[in-house]
Motif scaffolding. Structure first.
Motif, short mmCIF file in Angstrom:
data_model
loop_
_atom_site.label_atom_id
_atom_site.label_comp_id
_atom_site.label_asym_id
_atom_site.label_seq_id
_atom_site.Cartn_x
_atom_site.Cartn_y
_atom_site.Cartn_z
N LEU A 65 -1.60 -1.23 -3.91
CA LEU A 65 -2.31 -0.54 -3.83
C LEU A 65 -1.80 1.04 -3.89
O LEU A 65 -1.26 1.20 -3.49
N LEU A 66 -2.12 2.21 -4.62
CA LEU A 66 -1.41 3.20 -4.97
C LEU A 66 -2.85 4.36 -4.41
O LEU A 66 -4.06 4.97 -5.31
N ASP A 67 -2.52 5.04 -3.20
CA ASP A 67 -3.76 5.51 -3.11
C ASP A 67 -3.20 7.08 -3.38
O ASP A 67 -2.51 7.70 -2.25
N GLU A 68 -3.66 7.55 -4.41
CA GLU A 68 -3.46 9.40 -4.96
C GLU A 68 -1.88 9.79 -4.60
O GLU A 68 -1.49 10.27 -3.91
N PRO A 69 -0.57 8.88 -4.86
CA PRO A 69 0.33 8.76 -3.97
C PRO A 69 1.04 10.25 -4.85
O PRO A 69 2.32 10.39 -4.44
N PHE A 70 0.81 10.36 -5.83
CA PHE A 70 1.94 11.80 -6.09
C PHE A 70 1.26 13.31 -6.46
O PHE A 70 1.45 14.36 -6.47
N SER A 71 0.12 12.99 -5.15
CA SER A 71 -1.12 14.29 -5.10
C SER A 71 0.16 15.59 -4.47
O SER A 71 -0.56 16.43 -4.54
N ALA A 72 0.73 15.02 -3.57
CA ALA A 72 1.37 16.23 -2.50
C ALA A 72 2.68 16.65 -3.51
O ALA A 72 3.31 17.67 -3.02
N LEU A 74 16.63 15.13 -0.16
CA LEU A 74 16.05 13.75 -1.35
C LEU A 74 14.44 14.66 -2.06
O LEU A 74 14.23 15.92 -1.20
N SER A 75 14.54 14.98 -3.03
CA SER A 75 13.36 15.98 -3.89
C SER A 75 12.47 14.83 -3.07
O SER A 75 12.20 13.78 -3.15
N GLY A 76 11.06 15.54 -3.80
CA GLY A 76 10.08 14.40 -3.38
C GLY A 76 9.83 13.83 -4.53
O GLY A 76 8.96 12.54 -4.39
N GLY A 77 10.32 13.46 -5.67
CA GLY A 77 10.13 12.37 -6.93
C GLY A 77 10.77 11.44 -5.88
O GLY A 77 10.69 10.22 -6.69
N TYR A 122 0.78 -1.58 -0.14
CA TYR A 122 -0.24 0.27 -0.12
C TYR A 122 1.43 1.48 0.44
O TYR A 122 2.01 1.86 1.27
N MET A 123 0.72 2.19 -0.74
CA MET A 123 1.66 3.10 -0.63
C MET A 123 0.43 4.08 -0.98
O MET A 123 -0.73 4.74 -1.92
N LEU A 124 0.79 4.99 0.24
CA LEU A 124 -0.33 6.28 0.69
C LEU A 124 0.10 7.70 0.26
O LEU A 124 1.38 8.04 -0.88
N GLN A 125 -0.71 8.72 0.26
CA GLN A 125 -0.60 9.98 -0.58
C GLN A 125 0.68 10.43 0.26
O GLN A 125 1.45 11.38 -0.49
N GLN A 126 1.33 10.16 1.02
CA GLN A 126 2.79 10.37 1.69
C GLN A 126 3.21 9.28 2.18
O GLN A 126 2.60 8.38 1.45
N ASP A 127 4.43 10.00 1.75
CA ASP A 127 5.40 9.45 1.42
C ASP A 127 6.02 8.03 2.87
O ASP A 127 6.23 6.10 2.92
N TYR A 128 5.46 9.29 3.86
CA TYR A 128 5.44 8.22 5.38
C TYR A 128 6.97 8.06 5.48
O TYR A 128 7.59 7.08 6.46
N LEU A 129 8.38 8.64 5.21
CA LEU A 129 9.76 7.75 5.48
C LEU A 129 9.97 8.69 6.67
O LEU A 129 9.57 9.54 6.88
N LEU A 130 10.99 7.84 7.33
CA LEU A 130 11.40 8.04 8.65
C LEU A 130 12.85 9.25 8.54
O LEU A 130 13.80 8.44 7.90
N GLU A 131 12.57 10.15 9.57
CA GLU A 131 13.45 11.19 9.50
C GLU A 131 14.53 10.52 10.04
O GLU A 131 15.91 10.92 9.41
N TRP A 132 15.20 9.99 10.93
CA TRP A 132 15.72 9.93 11.47
C TRP A 132 16.30 7.96 11.06
O TRP A 132 17.56 7.91 11.68
N ARG A 133 16.14 8.02 10.08
CA ARG A 133 16.29 6.84 9.47
C ARG A 133 17.18 7.43 8.16
O ARG A 133 16.56 7.61 7.39
N SER A 134 18.02 6.50 7.45
CA SER A 134 18.83 6.57 6.10
C SER A 134 17.29 6.08 5.08
O SER A 134 16.11 5.31 5.69
#
Length: 256
Positions: free
Chosen positions: A159-166, A137-140, A82-94
Motif C-alpha cells: 500500500l503506497l500513500d502518496e509516497p512521492f508527495s514530499a 542520503l538524497s530524498g529519492g 505500507y509506505m507512507l508519505q514520509q519515509d520515517y527512517l530513524l536518524e540514529w540508525r544506519s
C-alpha cells in the motif's frame, strides 16, 4: 487470475461531539495478484482513509475485507506492507539498521533475511550507503531505502500513500520511475493513492476514480499500452498516455 484482496461494500464515518461525517460509502473492488492499482479522487474525498482501512489501521463500520479469501485480521495484516508519505527512517540508525527494523520487530532477523536485505540494497543502488545515516542520503535514495525496508518483509500486498508527495518535481519523476520499476521487477501487487493523474497513468494498470465525500467508486479505468513492460517514465512518452490522462481529468471534473 488469483483474487488476492477483496473489498466488499466498505463504508466508514468519523464520529465527533458535533456529529457524524461520512467518509466512504459502499466501496467495492477486487485486487488480483500482480495488479498495480492507483486510487484518485477529489482532495479530501477519503483516499488515505480508504488506505488505512485496507491496512487494518481503521475498522470499517460496514463491509468486508478478504485477504486470500480470509477476513482481514491482526495476524493477516503482516502480509501487507505500507509506505507512507514520509519515509520515517530513524536518524540514529544506519540505513542497514533501518532496513532491518521490521524484521527485528517480528523477530525474523536470520541469516537468510539479512542476505535478502543485502541483495535488495545492492540491486537498487544503496549497498555503499548501508552504513550512512538517513540525513546523508538524497530524498529519492531515502524513499528507495524505505521501499527496501518494506520489501524485505516479503509482503503479499504493498500500500503506497502518496509516497512521492514530499519530493520536488524532478526528483518525484525519477523516484516514481525507480519505485514503479522495482515493484514491477519484484512482481509485487500494489495499491497507490495519489492526487497526481500523470503518476496514476504512468504506474498503474487500473485506476479507481472516487467521487467527492462520502467517497464511492465512480469509475474504474483499465490502463493498457500497446507496448508492454514499459517503465513509468517510458509510459509518459507513449501516445496513449495523454488519452488516459484526459479521460481521468474529465471523469474527476464531472459532477456526481
Amino acid at each position: 487470475m488469483h483474487s488476492l484482496f477483496e473489498i466488499q461494500h466498505l463504508s466508514y464515518a468519523y464520529h465527533t461531539m458535533q456529529g457524524e461525517t461520512a467518509a466512504l460509502s459502499d466501496i467495492t473492488f477486487t485486487v488480483n495478484t500482480g495488479d498495480f492499482i492507483a486510487i484518485v479522487g477529489p482532495s479530501g474525498c477519503g483516499k488515505s482513509t480508504l488506505l488505512n482501512l485496507l491496512a487494518g489501521m481503521l475498522t470499517p463500520e460496514s463491509g468486508t475485507l478478504l485477504l486470500n479469501g480470509i477476513p482481514l485480521t491482526a495476524d493477516s495484516r503482516c502480509h501487507i506492507g505500507y509506505m507512507l508519505q514520509q519515509d520515517y527512517l530513524l536518524e540514529w540508525r544506519s540505513i542497514w539498521k533501518n532496513v532491518l527494523l521490521g524484521l527485528e520487530i517480528r523477530h525474523e532477523v536470520t541469516e537468510e533475511s539479512c542476505s535478502y536485505a543485502k541483495q535488495l540494497l545492492k540491486q537498487y543502488g544503496l549497498e555503499k550507503f548501508s552504513h550512512s545515516k538517513p540525513s546523508q542520503l538524497s530524498g529519492g535514495m531515502r524513499q528507495r531505502a524505505a521501499l527496501v525496508r518494506t520489501l524485505v518483509l516479503k509482503p503479499d500486498l504493498l500500500l503506497l500513500d502518496e509516497p512521492f508527495s514530499a519530493l520536488d518535481y524532478q526528483t518525484r519523476l525519477s523516484v516514481s520511475n525507480d519505485i514503479g520499476s522495482i515493484i514491477q521487477k519484484e512482481k509485487k501487487t500494489a495499491i497507490l493513492v495519489t492526487h497526481d493523474l500523470s503518476e496514476a497513468v504512468s504506474m498503474a494498470d487500473r485506476v479507481i476514480v472516487l467521487s467527492s465525500r462520502p467517497a464511492r467508486v465512480k469509475s474504474i479505468l483499465q490502463i493498457q499500452f500497446a507496448e508492454t513492460a514499459l517503465t513509468p517514465f517510458e509510459r509518459r512518452n507513449m501516445p496513449e498516455f495523454k488519452e488516459y490522462f484526459n479521460l481521468l481529468w474529465k471523469e474527476l471534473n464531472e459532477h456526481g
